[in-house]
Scaffold this active site. Structure first.
Site, PDB file in Angstrom:
ATOM      1  N   CYS A 166      20.804  57.844   6.329  1.00 37.72           N
ATOM      2  CA  CYS A 166      19.986  56.773   5.752  1.00 37.72           C
ATOM      3  C   CYS A 166      19.415  55.886   6.853  1.00 37.72           C
ATOM      4  O   CYS A 166      18.228  55.528   6.843  1.00 37.72           O
ATOM      5  CB  CYS A 166      20.815  55.914   4.800  1.00 37.72           C
ATOM      6  SG  CYS A 166      21.466  56.786   3.366  1.00 37.72           S
ATOM      7  N   CYS A 184      25.964  55.169   5.610  1.00 37.73           N
ATOM      8  CA  CYS A 184      25.229  56.434   5.600  1.00 37.73           C
ATOM      9  C   CYS A 184      24.384  56.593   6.865  1.00 37.73           C
ATOM     10  O   CYS A 184      23.351  55.935   7.025  1.00 37.73           O
ATOM     11  CB  CYS A 184      24.346  56.502   4.358  1.00 37.73           C
ATOM     12  SG  CYS A 184      23.226  57.924   4.321  1.00 37.73           S
TER      13      CYS A 184
END
Length: 303
Positions: free
Chosen positions: A42, A39
């Site tokens: 993230c 991700c």
């Protein structure tokens, strides 16, 4: 979290989550970050979360991370549908969704609001609880007019909490009270720019500004005679207000400033109103005297 029908690995994950997240959240605020290695957003958010958590550590804030690929059961329990998903957890329950906060400023705004509402037990809160009665004592001494003693009290408190706005403000206003406005200004100027935005610091800045405006007058009688002869002499009233402030007579100063406002609210580009507002701020906007003066100001402006 229910554990019926779970595998041994799932029970182990639940137990680990309880130890790592739920137990600390009983007394602290846990920032719970659901993320994954693949991700990109993230990874971009991680350093922001880490910095803010470090900055708020003494206020009882900790960061915990959950890899959704390795802890699918935990993610499912929190109904995580996309990542990053970030929650604030207190006493085992989500108290806020922090996911929309993608910048340091946004995140700190969320945390400041949350921390005002919850009984978080951190070092900063303990320090504030210890300081609160001492600051109140200094404020009472200052309100009673013993500025010299207030300087001593707030100087000691500054050693204990050099970054506490209420302490810096108290010391600055006490210094003004003993005629050391330049030292007070230097103290305020030494603060970081962000700290100077605090309401307590604004109160001290008003005190410094008033001290520099309020020129001591050796003999107030000539000004009073000018006003008696010509009540419309607003310049004399303004000078008298400054002399009365320098002498510590806030009631007399307020009377003169209100008389100017009632006669001409825009006189000298609103100088009387500006000075009166500063005077109220120095006294404290929640003080009964300031509240009563604010009502008198409203009456002068709107009648």
């Amino acid at each position: 979290m229910a554990s019926l029908g779970m595998s041994a690995a799932e029970r182990e994950a639940i137990d680990a989550f309880k130890t790592d997240v739920i137990d600390p959240s009983m007394t602290q605020l846990v920032i719970l970050d659901f993320w994954a290695e693949w991700c990109g957003p993230c990874k971009a958010l991680t350093p922001i979360l880490e910095k803010v958590a470090a900055d708020y550590a003494d206020r009882g804030v900790v960061l915990k991370k959950v890899n959704v690929d390795e802890n699918q059961l935990i993610a499912a329990q929190f109904r995580v549908q996309s990542i990053p998903t970030v929650y604030a957890i207190f006493q085992g329950q989500p108290v806020a969704d922090l996911t929309p906060a993608r910048t340091e400023k946004q995140l700190t705004q969320y945390l400041d609001q949350i921390l005002k509402q919850l009984p978080i037990q951190g070092e900063a809160q303990a320090r504030e609880a210890e300081l609160e009665p001492l600051i109140a004592m200094g404020e009472q001494v200052l309100a009673e007019g013993d500025s010299e003693r207030a300087v001593g009290i707030f100087t000691q408190l500054l050693d204990m909490a050099p970054d506490e706005p209420a302490v810096v403000s108290g010391l600055a206003r006490a210094l003004v009270g003993v005629g050391r406005a330049d030292e007070a200004a230097a103290l305020i100027d030494s603060l970081p720019e962000e700290a100077r935005k605090d309401a307590a610091i604004a109160r001290a800045q008003s005190a410094i500004a008033l001290a520099r405006e309020a020129t001591p007058v050796d003999d107030l009688a000539p000004l009073q005679q000018r006003i008696a002869a010509d009540p419309g002499d607003l310049e004399a009233r303004y000078e008298l207000a400054g002399g009365l402030m320098a002498a510590g007579d806030r009631d007399g100063a307020a009377d003169q400033l209100l008389a100017i406002i009632a006669a001409d609210r825009d006189w000298n580009e609103g100088a009387a109103r500006s000075r009166l507002l500063k005077l109220m701020e120095v006294v404290g906007l929640e003080d009964p005297w300031a509240s009563a003066t604010r009502r008198r100001l409203s009456a002068a402006l709107f009648t």
